[in-house]
Design a protein around this motif. Structure first.
Motif, PDB file in Angstrom:
ATOM      1  N   ASP A   1      43.775  -5.821  12.840  1.00 35.64           N
ATOM      2  CA  ASP A   1      43.842  -4.533  13.531  1.00 35.64           C
ATOM      3  C   ASP A   1      42.703  -4.480  14.546  1.00 35.64           C
ATOM      4  N   ALA A   2      43.029  -4.766  15.810  1.00 36.34           N
ATOM      5  CA  ALA A   2      42.010  -4.850  16.852  1.00 36.34           C
ATOM      6  C   ALA A   2      41.335  -3.517  17.118  1.00 36.34           C
ATOM      7  N   GLY A   3      41.956  -2.415  16.716  1.00 39.27           N
ATOM      8  CA  GLY A   3      41.355  -1.108  16.944  1.00 39.27           C
ATOM      9  C   GLY A   3      39.998  -0.969  16.283  1.00 39.27           C
ATOM     10  N   LEU A   4      39.824  -1.595  15.125  1.00 35.88           N
ATOM     11  CA  LEU A   4      38.545  -1.548  14.430  1.00 35.88           C
ATOM     12  C   LEU A   4      37.471  -2.248  15.251  1.00 35.88           C
ATOM     13  N   PHE A   5      37.747  -3.454  15.719  1.00 35.21           N
ATOM     14  CA  PHE A   5      36.766  -4.202  16.499  1.00 35.21           C
ATOM     15  C   PHE A   5      36.484  -3.504  17.827  1.00 35.21           C
ATOM     16  N   ALA A   6      37.522  -2.939  18.448  1.00 33.04           N
ATOM     17  CA  ALA A   6      37.334  -2.218  19.711  1.00 33.04           C
ATOM     18  C   ALA A   6      36.383  -1.040  19.525  1.00 33.04           C
ATOM     19  N   GLY A   7      36.543  -0.312  18.418  1.00 30.70           N
ATOM     20  CA  GLY A   7      35.655   0.815  18.154  1.00 30.70           C
ATOM     21  C   GLY A   7      34.218   0.380  17.932  1.00 30.70           C
ATOM     22  N   LEU A   8      34.032  -0.745  17.232  1.00 32.38           N
ATOM     23  CA  LEU A   8      32.683  -1.259  17.018  1.00 32.38           C
ATOM     24  C   LEU A   8      32.047  -1.694  18.335  1.00 32.38           C
ATOM     25  N   ALA A   9      32.857  -2.275  19.211  1.00 33.29           N
ATOM     26  CA  ALA A   9      32.349  -2.677  20.523  1.00 33.29           C
ATOM     27  C   ALA A   9      31.969  -1.458  21.357  1.00 33.29           C
ATOM     28  N   GLN A  10      32.774  -0.394  21.282  1.00 33.68           N
ATOM     29  CA  GLN A  10      32.448   0.836  22.005  1.00 33.68           C
ATOM     30  C   GLN A  10      31.093   1.376  21.550  1.00 33.68           C
ATOM     31  N   GLN A  11      30.867   1.383  20.237  1.00 34.38           N
ATOM     32  CA  GLN A  11      29.595   1.888  19.735  1.00 34.38           C
ATOM     33  C   GLN A  11      28.419   1.110  20.309  1.00 34.38           C
ATOM     34  N   ALA A  12      28.620  -0.184  20.537  1.00 30.86           N
ATOM     35  CA  ALA A  12      27.554  -1.033  21.070  1.00 30.86           C
ATOM     36  C   ALA A  12      27.397  -0.889  22.579  1.00 30.86           C
ATOM     37  N   GLY A  13      28.316  -0.140  23.219  1.00 30.27           N
ATOM     38  CA  GLY A  13      28.202   0.116  24.652  1.00 30.27           C
ATOM     39  C   GLY A  13      29.236  -0.569  25.512  1.00 30.27           C
ATOM     40  N   ALA A  14      30.220  -1.203  24.905  1.00 25.57           N
ATOM     41  CA  ALA A  14      31.234  -1.923  25.685  1.00 25.57           C
ATOM     42  C   ALA A  14      32.223  -0.962  26.337  1.00 25.57           C
ATOM     43  N   GLN A  15      32.654  -1.318  27.549  1.00 24.76           N
ATOM     44  CA  GLN A  15      33.764  -0.652  28.233  1.00 24.76           C
ATOM     45  C   GLN A  15      34.629  -1.774  28.803  1.00 24.76           C
ATOM     46  N   TRP A  16      35.697  -2.060  28.109  1.00 27.44           N
ATOM     47  CA  TRP A  16      36.461  -3.281  28.365  1.00 27.44           C
ATOM     48  C   TRP A  16      37.216  -3.270  29.691  1.00 27.44           C
TER      49      TRP A  16
END
Length: 430
Positions: free
Chosen positions: A191-206
């Motif tokens: 479920d990529a949504g979990l990893f995407a959310g963790l990346a957002q918390q770290a400051g990512a904007q894909w």
């Protein structure tokens, strides 16, 4: 013209077209009867909320038609729009909005709903505006991420609830020492949504846009930091590498083989079915932070209410969308059916005074969730989220099984996403 090649960056032109359509709306149908609106969605409680609206708005009647959720509804709506037969309103997940806009499905309703911006967190509002002056939907529900943990086992193993990711890693290692048959958690690659959310918390904007050019930054420093962190824990055996939502995962949650889960505010309902034997033994805490003392979280899940370009009554449709997602009575109906509202005021309202039954031991659950939600980081989505997510499943799935380099999997996501955008005629700058 191929709708697939209309970049979201061309929002100004799209807004001009939809503003013209909005200006022609009337308060009643041409035959003098009530305006009839159709709403495609899947969330529980929508029909009940629409019934409440219809009782008090005889001139604007809304019919909810339940559809398949998520990506399937997006596909159905795009197909209907190509024939000029899209519904007046639709439910859409946040990450689906760029796809719908790039296919010329959604109307810019900024003229009708801009006053509602203050009802939502800045992070959620950014997701419905796509970084432009246009507004393509109203936030409906949200999924601020939190850490769920077995309170009883944390006490038994004398563990402190981690407040930073460094403490989280230390806690994972501690669990392996005191209970070798157990893990703190697992890294799931289904479920990529979990990893995407963790990346957002770290400051990512894909995905971001400049004029008509897309910039893809999946392979950025923030995402690589998250990948290295989780990949390192998997490689050393500090956490498990098994996917979520399987019988084995359910058993691990039930038996204490997995004693924590990085999830979102909706987790109690999943745990209630996956780990039914452990009701009353779990608690929730804010997501561990990269910087001690911060309050930043990512989003996993959530959806919006959007008005389509095919609606003959966009003003009335926008009026209903605003009411549905900001009116206390409407939100109370949705909350009653398990929706965690995006509207900030509703997150501390009377409808959320009682915790989920599964977390009956934590009466302040929703109070804590509201505080966490205030720190929701902005997310940036693009028109081919499906490609990035599919590549995640394959690349990270293999890396998790092999306990190999997660950083290479991130790079593979970046390359596949950029290639797909270019194949579909988008201008891309990496």
């Amino acid at each position: 013209m191929n709708h697939r090649t209309v970049a979201v960056g061309a929002a100004v032109a799209l807004a001009a077209l939809t503003a013209t359509a909005c200006g022609s709306s009337e308060s009643s149908d041409e035959d003098g009867g009530p305006v009839e609106l159709t709403y495609w969605g899947w969330a529980p409680g929508l029909e009940q909320a629409a019934a409440l609206w219809n009782e008090t708005h005889p001139d604007i009647q809304v019919t909810v038609k339940e559809q398949a959720g998520g990506d399937e509804l997006v596909t159905r709506t795009i197909t209907a729009a190509e024939a000029g037969e899209a519904p007046d309103l639709m439910q859409a997940e946040y990450q689906a909005l760029p796809t719908l806009v790039s296919n010329d499905v959604l109307a810019d309703i900024s003229g009708q709903v801009s006053d509602s911006e203050g009802d939502f967190s800045a992070g959620l509002w950014q997701q419905v505006t796509l970084g432009t002056d246009a507004v393509y939907a109203l936030p409906q529900d949200s999924g601020p991420m939190m850490l769920f943990y077995r309170q009883d086992l944390f006490e038994e193993y004398e563990l402190d609830v981690p407040t930073t990711w460094e403490e989280f890693a230390d806690t994972a290692r501690r669990v392996r020492d005191v209970a070798p048959e157990a893990y703190l958690t697992t890294f799931s690659a289904n479920d990529a949504g979990l990893f995407a959310g963790l990346a957002q918390q770290a400051g990512a904007q894909w995905w971001t846009t400049e004029d008509t050019t897309w910039r893809v930054a999946i392979d950025d420093e923030a995402t690589q930091r998250v990948a290295d962190f989780w990949g390192g824990l998997v490689a050393e055996g500090a956490i498990d590498n098994k996917p979520m939502y399987t019988p084995a995962w359910n058993r691990a949650l039930n038996t204490g083989e997995q004693i924590a889960w990085v999830s979102a505010v909706w987790a109690p309902s999943v745990l209630a079915s996956s780990a039914a034997d452990t009701a009353g033994q779990w608690a929730a805490a804010p997501l561990p932070q990269w910087e001690e003392g911060a309050n930043v979280t990512g989003s996993w899940g959530g959806s919006t209410t959007a008005v389509t370009n095919d609606s003959e009554h966009p003003e009335e449709a926008a009026e209903f969308a605003t009411w549905l997602n900001t009116d206390p009575e409407a939100l109370a109906v949705l909350i009653e059916h398990g929706i965690y509202p995006a509207a900030t005021a509703a997150q501390t309202g009377d409808a959320l005074t009682e915790p989920p039954a599964f977390l009956s031991n934590q009466p302040d659950f929703y109070e804590q969730a509201a505080t966490v939600a205030q720190g929701t980081a902005p997310a940036a989505w693009g028109p081919n989220v499906n490609v990035a997510y599919s590549t995640f499943n394959d690349a990270f799935g293999q890396a998790a099984r092999d306990r190999s380099d997660f950083g290479e999997a991130v790079t593979e996501m970046q390359q596949a996403t950029v290639a797909d955008l270019r194949d579909h005629g988008f201008e891309v700058a990496e």
